[in-house]
Design a protein around this motif. Structure first.
Motif: not given
Length: 458
Positions: A59-79
Motif C-alpha cells: 500500500p505504500f507510496c512516498q507521495t500522493l498523486c492527486s488523481f489517485c483512486g487507490c487505497s494507499v498509505v503515504i510514508r517516507k522511504r524507510e525500511e
C-alpha cells in the motif's frame, strides 16, 4: 475511419456508472462475509484440485498523486515501514496456507499497490521467497509487478527479473510537464524511456504502460504528443483509463481545480483520438480501454473469447480462484468476494491477534452469477452469445431477462447494440459506452434512492 460523436450524444450517455471490475459492485458488499466465511472457503479450496491466482498488495507510496483512486498509505522511504508490513503479510500468508493445507499451484501472480517497488530489494526477495515456500509458482505463467519509474533503479529491476517476474506494468499517465505538475507526479519521458529500454535489455516477456485521460490541463494536442511517445517505445500492452473524479470518495482530489479539468466533450475527443492513433500504430483494441500488440496473449485471448476482467483490469484468466493478500486486497473464492480491511492499524491488529483481516464481501446468489456472466461478456467481448448463455444456465436469455427487454430495445434504438435471435452485439458507438449497456442488467441499480455514486462512464 474514426468514430464521430456529437455533443448531444456525449451529454446523453456520459453518466455516472460502475466500471464493472466486479459484479456485484463493491458498494453493495456487506459484512455477511467475515473471517468465518473466508476460512470455510479456504478449507473447501484445499479439498479441491483448483489452481489459483494470487494478488499481493503493497500500500505504500512516498507521495500522493492527486488523481489517485487507490487505497494507499503515504510514508517516507524507510525500511522499517516495509518490515512492519511484511511481518503481518507473512502472518496472513501463514494463516491462509494453514486453512488451505497442501501447496496450491499458482497460475498468475500479481503485485500491485500503492507502489510495490517502495520495498527494498531485500524485502522484495523475502516476500517472493515466502510465497514460494507456501505455494507452487508456475514460472511459465504471468508473474507481474506494477512499477513507479520514480522509485526504482537498475539493480532493483535486475533483482525482479532474477526472482522470476516476467511482466512489468508501468504507471505513465501523461508525459506533459504541466499535467504532471498538476497531479504531483513528475517523471520525464527520458526517465521512462531509460527504464523501459533496460527492461527490454533484460528480456521481460511483456512491458505495459498505464495512461489516464481527463487529467488537469490535458488537451487533445498535449495528450496526442504523449500517445506518439508511447507508440515510439512500443510497449506490449496499453491501458487507457478514464480519470475517475470522485472527490466525495477521495478527499485529496478536492485539491484539483475543477476548472483545470477538460470538458466532457474534450475528454471524449481525447479518448477517441488516442484510440485511433493506437489502432493506426499497430495495436488491437481489447474490449473497452485496453490495447495490445497482435502477438500479445491478451489479443489472442480477446480474439478467442477467453478474456476476463477483474480488479487488475482485462487479463487472461488462467486459474480457477483468486486470493488477495494485504491491506484492502480482494479475493474471489467459490463465487464469494472477500475484502480485507482498509485501515493499516486494523490490518496489523487482526493479524497480531491471529485473525484474518476480513472486513466485508459478497456471496453471489444464482441471479448474481447469471448477471455477472452477462456483464463480463459485454465488457470482455462486446457481445452476448444466447446459445452459450442457455448452455451455461439452462434457461433462455430472453425469458430470463424479460424485464430488461425495454432496456435492450432502448439500446438498440440508441444504436449501442444490434440484436438477433443468436446474439446481442455492441456497435462501435456501444463499445465506447459499453458501461451504459451493462447498467441495464445491474439488479442493484434499480434501487434509485440508495444508488451509490460512481464516476462518469467516459
Amino acid at each position: 475511419m474514426p468514430l464521430t460523436i456529437d455533443k448531444n450524444t456525449i451529454k446523453k450517455f456520459d453518466i455516472a456508472g460502475p466500471r464493472y471490475t466486479s459484479y456485484p459492485t463493491a458498494p453493495v458488499w456487506s459484512n455477511e462475509v467475515n473471517e468465518g466465511v473466508y476460512i470455510e472457503k479456504l478449507k473447501n479450496l484445499g479439498q479441491s484440485d483448483k489452481s489459483l491466482s494470487l494478488y499481493m498488495h503493497i500500500p505504500f507510496c512516498q507521495t500522493l498523486c492527486s488523481f489517485c483512486g487507490c487505497s494507499v498509505v503515504i510514508r517516507k522511504r524507510e525500511e522499517k515501514y516495509g518490515d512492519q508490513y511484511l511481518e503481518r503479510l507473512f502472518k496472513e500468508i501463514d494463516l491462509v496456507r494453514k486453512y488451505i493445507g497442501d501447496k496450491k499451484l499458482i497460475k498468475q501472480f500479481h503485485w500491485g499497490g500503492g507502489t510495490p517497488t517502495y520495498l527494498s530489494e531485500r524485502q522484495i526477495e523475502r516476500l517472493f521467497n515466502k510465497v514460494e515456500e507456501n505455494f507452487i509458482l508456475d514460472f511459465e505463467s504471468e508473474i507481474a509487478i506494477e512499477i513507479d519509474p520514480r522509485t526504482i533503479d537498475q539493480p532493483k529491476v535486475k533483482k525482479l527479473k532474477a526472482l522470476g517476474f516476467n511482466r512489468i506494468s508501468m504507471g505513465v499517465q501523461d508525459f506533459d510537464q504541466k499535467v504532471q505538475g498538476a497531479v504531483n507526479r513528475v517523471q520525464p519521458f527520458e526517465m521512462v524511456q531509460d527504464f523501459y529500454d533496460y527492461c527490454r535489455e533484460l528480456k521481460f516477456n511483456s512491458v505495459n504502460f498505464d495512461l489516464i485521460y481527463g487529467l488537469p490541463y490535458q488537451t487533445r494536442e498535449s495528450f496526442m504528443d504523449t500517445v506518439e511517445k508511447v507508440i515510439s517505445l512500443r510497449p506490449d500492452r496499453i491501458a487507457l483509463y478514464s480519470f475517475a473524479y470522485v472527490p466525495w470518495l477521495r478527499k485529496h482530489q478536492n485539491k484539483i481545480d475543477r476548472a483545470s479539468l477538460p470538458s466532457n466533450n474534450t475528454k471524449l475527443d481525447i479518448f477517441l483520438k488516442a484510440r485511433s492513433q493506437f489502432l493506426e500504430g499497430g495495436y488491437q483494441a481489447i474490449a473497452m480501454d485496453h490495447f495490445a500488440l497482435q502477438e500479445d496473449e491478451l489479443a489472442a485471448a480477446f480474439n478467442q473469447e477467453n478474456l476476463y476482467r477483474n480488479f487488475m483490469g482485462y487479463t487472461v484468466k488462467p486459474a480457477d480462484e483468486y486470493i488477495g493478500f494485504g491491506l484492502t486486497s480482494i479475493g474471489f473464492l467459490e463465487n464469494t468476494y472477500v475484502h480485507n480491511v482498509k485501515a493499516l492499524p486494523q490490518y496489523y491488529e487482526a493479524l497480531d491477534n491471529g485473525h484474518l483481516a476480513v472486513e466485508r464481501g459478497k456471496i453471489l446468489s444464482s441471479d448474481d452469477q447469471i448477471r455477472q456472466w452477462v456483464i463480463n461478456a459485454l465488457m470482455c467481448q462486446f457481445q452476448i452469445d444466447k446459445k452459450k448463455f442457455r448452455e451455461s444456465f439452462q434457461v433462455e436469455f430472453d425469458e430470463y431477462f424479460s424485464e430488461e427487454q425495454s432496456h435492450i430495445q432502448q439500446c438498440t434504438h440508441d444504436q449501442l447494440i444490434s440484436v438477433n435471435e443468436e446474439r446481442i452485439r455492441s456497435t462501435e458507438l456501444g463499445k465506447i459506452f459499453i458501461r451504459n449497456v451493462c447498467m441495464g442488467f445491474d439488479f442493484y441499480l434499480r434501487d434509485q434512492e440508495n444508488r451509490p455514486r460512481f464516476s462518469k462512464t467516459i
